[in-house]
Design a protein around this motif. Structure first.
Motif, short mmCIF file in Angstrom:
data_model
loop_
_atom_site.label_atom_id
_atom_site.label_comp_id
_atom_site.label_asym_id
_atom_site.label_seq_id
_atom_site.Cartn_x
_atom_site.Cartn_y
_atom_site.Cartn_z
N VAL A 277 34.98 23.58 60.80
CA VAL A 277 35.82 24.66 60.26
C VAL A 277 35.61 24.78 58.75
O VAL A 277 35.76 23.81 58.01
N VAL A 278 35.23 25.97 58.34
CA VAL A 278 35.08 26.29 56.92
C VAL A 278 36.19 27.28 56.59
O VAL A 278 36.30 28.33 57.23
N TYR A 279 37.03 26.95 55.60
CA TYR A 279 38.18 27.83 55.40
C TYR A 279 38.47 28.13 53.93
O TYR A 279 38.17 27.34 53.04
N THR A 280 39.04 29.31 53.72
CA THR A 280 39.54 29.71 52.40
C THR A 280 40.96 30.23 52.61
O THR A 280 41.16 31.35 53.09
N LEU A 281 41.91 29.43 52.26
CA LEU A 281 43.33 29.78 52.41
C LEU A 281 44.01 29.64 51.05
O LEU A 281 43.95 28.58 50.42
N VAL A 282 44.67 30.67 50.61
CA VAL A 282 45.25 30.69 49.28
C VAL A 282 46.67 30.15 49.25
O VAL A 282 47.04 29.39 48.36
N LYS A 283 47.48 30.52 50.22
CA LYS A 283 48.88 30.11 50.21
C LYS A 283 48.99 28.60 50.47
O LYS A 283 48.49 28.09 51.47
N PRO A 284 49.67 27.87 49.58
CA PRO A 284 49.72 26.39 49.67
C PRO A 284 50.25 25.86 50.99
O PRO A 284 49.71 24.90 51.54
N ASN A 285 51.31 26.46 51.52
CA ASN A 285 51.90 25.94 52.76
C ASN A 285 50.96 26.12 53.95
O ASN A 285 50.84 25.24 54.81
N ILE A 286 50.25 27.24 53.97
CA ILE A 286 49.30 27.49 55.06
C ILE A 286 48.09 26.56 54.92
O ILE A 286 47.60 26.00 55.91
N ARG A 287 47.61 26.39 53.69
CA ARG A 287 46.46 25.50 53.45
C ARG A 287 46.83 24.06 53.81
O ARG A 287 46.02 23.32 54.40
N LYS A 288 48.04 23.65 53.47
CA LYS A 288 48.50 22.29 53.76
C LYS A 288 48.57 22.06 55.28
O LYS A 288 48.14 21.02 55.79
N TYR A 289 49.08 23.05 55.99
CA TYR A 289 49.19 22.92 57.44
C TYR A 289 47.80 22.84 58.08
O TYR A 289 47.57 22.04 59.00
N MET A 290 46.88 23.67 57.60
CA MET A 290 45.51 23.62 58.10
C MET A 290 44.91 22.24 57.88
O MET A 290 44.31 21.64 58.79
N PHE A 291 45.07 21.71 56.66
CA PHE A 291 44.52 20.39 56.33
C PHE A 291 45.07 19.31 57.27
O PHE A 291 44.32 18.48 57.80
N GLU A 292 46.39 19.33 57.47
CA GLU A 292 47.03 18.32 58.32
C GLU A 292 46.53 18.39 59.75
O GLU A 292 46.23 17.35 60.37
N GLN A 293 46.42 19.59 60.29
CA GLN A 293 45.99 19.76 61.67
C GLN A 293 44.52 19.37 61.86
O GLN A 293 44.14 18.81 62.91
N LEU A 294 43.71 19.65 60.87
CA LEU A 294 42.30 19.26 60.94
C LEU A 294 42.17 17.73 60.94
O LEU A 294 41.35 17.17 61.68
N GLN A 295 43.00 17.06 60.14
CA GLN A 295 42.94 15.60 60.05
C GLN A 295 43.44 14.96 61.35
O GLN A 295 42.82 14.04 61.88
N VAL A 296 44.56 15.47 61.85
CA VAL A 296 45.15 14.93 63.07
C VAL A 296 44.18 15.04 64.25
O VAL A 296 44.07 14.14 65.09
N ASN B 95 40.93 15.33 63.98
CA ASN B 95 39.62 14.77 63.63
C ASN B 95 38.50 15.83 63.71
O ASN B 95 37.44 15.60 64.31
N ILE B 96 38.77 16.98 63.10
CA ILE B 96 37.81 18.09 63.11
C ILE B 96 37.09 18.14 61.76
O ILE B 96 37.73 18.12 60.70
N LYS B 97 35.78 18.19 61.80
CA LYS B 97 35.00 18.30 60.57
C LYS B 97 35.33 19.63 59.88
O LYS B 97 35.42 20.67 60.54
N ASN B 98 35.48 19.58 58.56
CA ASN B 98 35.92 20.79 57.87
C ASN B 98 35.53 20.79 56.40
O ASN B 98 35.21 19.75 55.82
N VAL B 99 35.56 21.98 55.83
CA VAL B 99 35.34 22.16 54.39
C VAL B 99 36.36 23.16 53.86
O VAL B 99 36.48 24.28 54.38
N ASP B 100 37.13 22.72 52.86
CA ASP B 100 38.07 23.62 52.18
C ASP B 100 37.35 24.15 50.94
O ASP B 100 37.15 23.42 49.97
#
Length: 271
Positions: free
Chosen positions: A63-82, A84-89
């Motif tokens: 998952v490659v993502y560009t999310l500006v709103k902090p709460n949405i970006r934080k939720y994306m980060f948490e779900q990707l970690q939980v 175990n999905i490879k990702n780039v913010d």
């Protein structure tokens, strides 16, 4: 053949993330690999993110993502970690660094870069318009213009048109010459968007004499004679009275000063 899947997720159209992704992909020899990319734009809610996560798990995607709103970006980060999905913010790290360095909170508004691009292209369009419809070349510009400037020769119509174009106004200018009737459409347009440029005859004489000197011509040409200038200005007043438009005296004004006065008039008329 190895297949790699990428999900590009964004709270705007996703163009930024896709461009970065393509730039990275282009650095690899893909003869033995297939890279499949999916762009998912307008990721604005946690439900949208859940959909991205489920798809990434199902397809084993990066998952490659560009999310500006902090709460949405934080939720994306948490779900990707939980999960175990490879990702780039792409935007997150730089945004955090800028907040720390500038000691200022970002606007957190998706899509601003595209608004800036739109503003840029609007300016280019206005500049091209000013060139195309300079000196009354094509009467079709009268109905399309935001501002129409009229005046005798050497009243700064062209430089004013260009200056206003950089302010994103579509400007057409029409020269007034006694021997040439202005286009009939000039009397049919809304007079509120027409500005007449008035000038003192003494000042106009001086400007025209200087212009003749630049062209290597003698200053006794009819163009700079007092009688000719008064004739043109009288004709100018006749046309202005017929249109009923506002008049600005440009005799002792800089281009910027006149342009700002025009913008104030047009803005007031629009309101």
């Amino acid at each position: 053949m190895k297949e790699i899947r990428l999900i590009i997720a964004s709270d705007s159209v996703g163009e930024t993330a896709e461009l970065v992704t393509k730039a990275c992909i282009s650095q690899f020899n893909l003869l033995n690999n297939v890279i499949d990319t999916i762009r998912l734009p307008y990721i604005e809610t946690t439900e949208n993110i859940d959909e991205v996560i489920n798809l990434a798990k199902e397809q084993e995607s990066i998952v490659v993502y560009t999310l500006v709103k902090p709460n949405i970006r934080k939720y994306m980060f948490e779900q990707l970690q939980v999960n175990n999905i490879k990702n780039v913010d792409i935007m997150g790290p730089l945004m955090s660094l800028l907040v720390e360095t500038l000691n200022e909170h970002p606007l957190n508004e998706p899509g601003i870069v595209h608004k800036l691009d739109e503003d840029y292209f609007k300016k280019i369009e206005a500049i091209e318009f000013a060139v195309k419809y300079d000196d009354g070349r094509d009467v079709r510009g009268l109905s399309k213009a935001d501002i129409i400037l009229i005046g005798v020769s050497r009243t700064s119509k062209t430089p004013l048109s260009q200056y206003l174009a950089h302010k994103r106004y579509k400007v057409m200018n029409v020269p007034l010459v006694p021997e040439v009737d202005p286009p009939e459409q000039l009397f049919e347009i809304d007079p509120a968007k027409c500005i007449a440029l008035k000038i003192n005859p003494t000042k106009l004489n001086k400007i025209r004499v200087e212009r003749l000197a630049q062209l290597g011509l003698k200053n006794d040409a009819n163009y700079a004679k007092d009688d000719r200038i008064h004739e043109e200005l009288a004709y100018f007043n006749t046309i202005v009275d017929r249109i009923g438009c506002q008049v600005i005296d440009v005799s002792n004004k800089a281009i910027e000063e006149t342009a700002n006065e025009i913008i104030k008039i047009i803005s007031k008329n629009e309101q």
